[in-house]
Design an enzyme around this catalytic site. Structure first.
Site, PDB file in Angstrom:
ATOM      1  N   ASP A 486      47.073 -64.148 -35.808  1.00 25.23           N
ATOM      2  CA  ASP A 486      46.626 -63.648 -37.205  1.00 25.23           C
ATOM      3  C   ASP A 486      47.667 -63.308 -38.322  1.00 25.23           C
ATOM      4  O   ASP A 486      46.953 -63.134 -39.423  1.00 25.23           O
ATOM      5  CB  ASP A 486      46.011 -62.119 -36.618  1.00 25.23           C
TER       6      ASP A 486
HETATM    7  C1  BGC Z   1      49.182 -57.454 -36.431  1.00 23.76           C
HETATM    8  C2  BGC Z   1      48.634 -58.721 -35.491  1.00 23.76           C
HETATM    9  C3  BGC Z   1      47.286 -58.416 -35.280  1.00 23.76           C
HETATM   10  C4  BGC Z   1      46.493 -58.283 -36.460  1.00 23.76           C
HETATM   11  C5  BGC Z   1      45.086 -57.965 -36.219  1.00 23.76           C
HETATM   12  C6  BGC Z   1      48.085 -57.444 -37.688  1.00 23.76           C
HETATM   13  O1  BGC Z   1      48.391 -56.451 -38.438  1.00 23.76           O
HETATM   14  O2  BGC Z   1      50.242 -57.642 -36.887  1.00 23.76           O
HETATM   15  O3  BGC Z   1      49.658 -58.732 -34.410  1.00 23.76           O
HETATM   16  O4  BGC Z   1      47.000 -59.693 -34.522  1.00 23.76           O
HETATM   17  O5  BGC Z   1      46.841 -57.320 -37.320  1.00 23.76           O
HETATM   18  O6  BGC Z   1      44.220 -57.773 -37.005  1.00 23.76           O
HETATM   19  C1  NOJ Z   2      46.491 -58.997 -31.619  1.00 28.22           C
HETATM   20  C2  NOJ Z   2      44.955 -59.542 -32.003  1.00 28.22           C
HETATM   21  O1  NOJ Z   2      44.307 -58.662 -31.404  1.00 28.22           O
HETATM   22  C3  NOJ Z   2      44.989 -61.023 -31.400  1.00 28.22           C
HETATM   23  O2  NOJ Z   2      43.439 -61.269 -31.711  1.00 28.22           O
HETATM   24  C4  NOJ Z   2      45.910 -61.773 -31.717  1.00 28.22           C
HETATM   25  O3  NOJ Z   2      45.532 -63.213 -31.348  1.00 28.22           O
HETATM   26  C5  NOJ Z   2      47.238 -61.501 -31.572  1.00 28.22           C
HETATM   27  N1  NOJ Z   2      47.459 -60.194 -32.015  1.00 28.22           N
HETATM   28  C6  NOJ Z   2      48.369 -62.653 -32.195  1.00 28.22           C
HETATM   29  O4  NOJ Z   2      48.381 -62.523 -33.734  1.00 28.22           O
END
Ligand code: BGC
Ligand code: NOJ
Length: 817
Positions: A486
């Protein structure tokens, strides 16, 4: 240092010191009412949606952390001293402290001044009531005169509003108190038809519903004035901060045990809503009968047993015996348990997720299903249909949706280009597990076209087509807002410190490509082709098997960096995750996903890529996401470079990715390596380093600080992570190799070669397979022969018996005769 131990027979983790490095949590309930409870009774409770139906308050940024819970105090009425039997919040020293986190229940107890108190917390199946059943035993030689207090702080329902709109919320709180029950009914006078209750089974000598009356001005939960004085004031809150606090006086004879039950309930009234014509008083008869039922201690004991039996039955569907106890306990109990919790709450509500904004993630929920489908096939079926109904007609998906309304989260929107593909993976896992092909004909609407209903099958095709309609200059999938990672935001970079990376406008599109999505497509497109073949849809079968082959060619031509797979092309067409890069030279995700797709297995590239992972990303605590970390913020990369080196997506050990490498190693047949990686991350192997790791040693955590930071080894964001389901799949389906296929249960192990054997009991399509694997020649893989009920079978797929019986399966590993 260790703070507890596993009790494998009872499926409990026993914590023996209250001052764990972080609050060590457990979950209660799961379907409707859900509670989070720490080892010192902190946490909160909500009904289905932690934002819109939160029953009790929790303060995420509290000091000390883990503040607010369902708190107990015992007061020695002889001299006025008091303590909390759960240690917090009073924090007076107690003896024999113990917390047993079990499956769906938590027991916390201690002894102080020869008064032993033990509280059992749980939510009975299918009931919206959280039970706190307290036993108080007097070990003194004289009668003990004590008061027992229990208290919760109510939330004003919309947790978002509760955290922001103080001027309004300080003026809307309303309660009623009748007998031993406090009803919290804020908002009920207008449109709500739901309310909460906090009740006590024994006659109370007083109660409070005004927080300041119970705590006193400038005091916290550790020093409540009401407990100090030993008298509550029967306050009735209007506005302010409504709480529920009860006092019960107990005279307990030497050696005697008394039991008091406190219930936190969630209730809905359908017409009539009010008990009087003035439309002010709650109608409480349904609530009262639920409450009365759970004041019955026999019913409570029965329900607790039922909960235990239900879990035993559920987990009994897959039990193993391997040579490593730390693996057995995770595979047999804690990981499937974590999978089910993740399945129920996704990433919405934990000690690290406020439950306010995110709802259920589309890709998360699909991946969580992979670890639960054999445990909860009916729920998995419903979830698949729900997920498909949040899909857009373009095949794309809302990145997140709210659990209560099932509405997509419009703030985040869609455009995470990996999202739709996970639906194909989840659906194929469901079909392999259940053989329920009929699900593909279920009509499901699209979120942006509610009138358009198509069979689920077409949703899967649209998901696949979404990728094919968005290929970039190298024939690789466009990344969109981001892919699984993400924080790799190649199109929505921003220099505005006040703009969220997740929602910043996409300033470029049409160039940045993701090798990860290419791998994911390579994994799922053949599944879609196979599903189509089995439905007699040759055109779709051909389309997706050909496009899978084309994707493979695109990866071979444009995504191989010489020693490993590239991560992506950025919005300027530059290479990310390449030897040419100073930072972020190698990323883990494409090495795992491309190999899982079967790319590079025959030409040595997969082996080279995985060797590079081993050489560059391995630490004592697991495999890091990338190396070297980004040291400067780089707008072309987005959020990933905003984290300090070693944290989160910027080179932490991002646990979720590790099982992909484990599966990839199994595909190469390197059982030793696969096992080594799995055990490095295994929380049960980390008990001794709890002061470094800090999180619960019975669940996986999303991240572990990478080796570039001083706190290397520190785990964060425990519980809600896709690691649980992927690790479970990696261990059971790839290392132990017991893998559902469309035609039956396949046996294809890849264990460490020095294992003598192992055993697995697996319920599959209404038959039990009692599997014994022998490894006389100490190999990693290669099934030599399989006998089912004494008869040799050809191949390595066990037949589908579906006869409700147990079948004995003897597997011998070794080279073919
Ligand atoms: C986090 C990520 C996560 C994402 C989901 C981010 O702020 O750092 O780990 O996957 O939010 O929306
Ligand atoms: C947490 C999120 O919930 C997941 O969807 C994502 O793939 C991982 N972070 C990696 O960014």
């Amino acid at each position: 240092m260790k703070y507890g131990r596993f009790d494998d027979a009872r499926r409990e983790y026993v914590i023996v010191r209250p001052d764990t490095p972080t609050p060590w949590l457990n979950y209660l309930g799961g379907q409707g009412l859900i509670g989070l409870i720490s080892n010192t009774a902190g946490g909160y409770t909500f009904y289905r949606d932690a934002r819109l139906r939160r029953l009790t308050r929790y303060r995420y940024n509290a000091v000390p952390s883990g503040e607010n819970g369902r708190y107990l105090y015992v007061r020695d009425d002889d001299d006025g001293s008091y303590w909390s039997p759960t240690w917090r919040p009073a924090r007076a020293p107690v003896d024999d402290y113990h917390c047993r986190h079990g499956l769906g229940y938590t027991v916390i107890g201690s002894t102080c001044r020869e008064i032993e108190v033990e509280a059992v917390y749980f939510i009975p199946s299918d009931r919206a009531v959280e039970v706190c059943s307290v036993r108080v035993t007097n070990h003194r030689s004289a009668t003990a005169e004590i008061s027992l207090f229990a208290a919760v702080e109510f939330c004003l329902w919309d947790a978002q509003d509760d955290a922001t709109n103080f001027q309004r919320n300080l003026n809307i709180g309303e309660v009623e108190a009748h007998g031993g029950t406090i009803f919290h009914k804020t908002g009920y006078r207008e449109r709500r038809d739901h309310f909460a209750s906090f009740s006590c089974s024994e006659p109370t000598t007083g109660f409070d519903t005004k927080r300041e009356a119970f705590l006193g001005a400038y005091r916290g939960w550790d020093l409540p004035i009401g407990v100090e004085r030993g008298v509550l004031s029967n306050s009735l809150a209007v506005g302010g901060a409504p709480i529920g606090a009860h006092q019960v006086r107990l005279a307990i004879e030497p050696g005697e045990e008394k039991r008091v039950v406190f219930l936190l309930g969630y209730h809905e009234n359908h017409a009539p809503k009010f008990d009087n014509t003035e439309h002010t008083a709650l109608r409480t008869d349904d609530a009262n009968s639920l409450i009365a039922r759970f004041f019955d201690k026999e019913i409570i004991d029965r329900e607790l047993n039922r909960l235990r039996e239900d879990w035993d039955k559920t987990l009994g569907r897959l039990q193993v015996r391997v040579p490593v106890p730390e693996a057995d306990r995770m595979i047999n109990t804690w990981t499937p348990y974590q999978c089910v919790i993740c399945f129920n709450v996704a990433r919405s509500a934990s000690g690290y997720e406020a439950g306010i904004g995110r709802g259920i993630g589309f890709r998360d929920a699909n991946q969580d299903l992979l670890g639960c489908v054999h445990l909860l096939p009916e729920s998995a079926r419903r979830r698949l249909l729900d997920l498909a109904s949040t899909q857009l007609a373009s095949g794309s998906a809302h990145h997140q949706y709210q659990p209560l309304t099932r509405k997509g989260n419009d703030v985040i929107g869609s455009g995470f280009n990996d999202d739709p593909l996970w639906l194909i993976l989840a659906a194929s896992a469901y079909l392999k597990e259940t053989g329920d092909w009929q699900i593909l004909d279920e009509p499901v609407c699209y979120s942006d076209k509610p009138a358009l209903g198509t069979p689920l099958y077409e949703h899967l095709i649209r998901a696949g087509e979404y990728t094919l309609a968005r290929l970039g200059p190298h024939g690789l999938p466009l990344i969109g807002r981001a892919d699984w990672n993400d924080c790799l935001n190649l199109n929505s970079h921003t220099n505005d410190p006040d703009e969220s990376f997740q929602t910043a406008p996409q300033r470029t599109v049409g160039i940045a490509e993701s090798v990860f999505i290419a791998g994911l497509f390579g994994l799922v497109a053949p599944e879609l082709a196979e599903i189509a073949t089995r439905r007699g849809d040759a055109a779709v079968a051909q389309r997706f098997s050909m496009s899978a082959a084309e994707m493979r060619r695109a990866v071979e031509a444009h995504a191989w960096d010489g020693k490993w797979y590239l991560r992506a092309y950025d919005a300027a067409g530059g290479r990310i995750g390449s030897q040419d890069c100073d930072e972020g030279r190698i990323y883990i995700e494409p090495q795992g996903m491309c190999t899982m797709a079967g790319f590079g297995l025959s030409d040595g590239r997969a082996r080279a890529a995985l060797d590079a992972v081993h050489e560059r990303l391995l630490t004592d605590h697991g495999l890091m996401l990338l190396q070297p970390p980004y040291t400067r913020y780089n707008t072309a990369l987005g959020e990933i470079s905003s984290y300090p080196p070693g944290y989160k997506e910027n080179a932490s050990i991002f646990s979720h990715t590790n099982p992909w490498i484990i599966i990839a190693e199994c595909l190469l047949g390197r059982g030793d390596r696969a096992w080594d990686y799995a055990m490095r991350l295994n929380p049960a192997c980390c008990e001794e380093i709890s002061d470094i790791r800090r999180c619960e040693p019975y669940v996986y955590a999303q991240t572990i600080v990478g080796r570039d930071a001083a706190d290397h080894g520190l785990a964060r964001n425990s519980w809600l992570t896709g690691t649980a389901s992927w690790m479970y799949v990696a261990l059971t389906q790839w290392i132990l190799g017991i893998r559902p296929t469309y035609d039956g249960l396949m046996i294809d192990p890849c264990t460490p070669p020095n294992w003598a054997g192992y055993a697995v009991t697996r319920v599959f399509r209404n038959a039990t397979y009692d599997i014994h694997v022998e490894n006389p020649s100490r190999q990693s893989r290669h099934v030599r022969d399989i006998h089912v009920d004494g008869e040799a079978i050809a191949g390595s797929i066990l037949p589908v018996f579906a006869d409700g019986k147990t079948h004995h399966v003897d597997v011998t590993l070794g080279s073919a005769r």
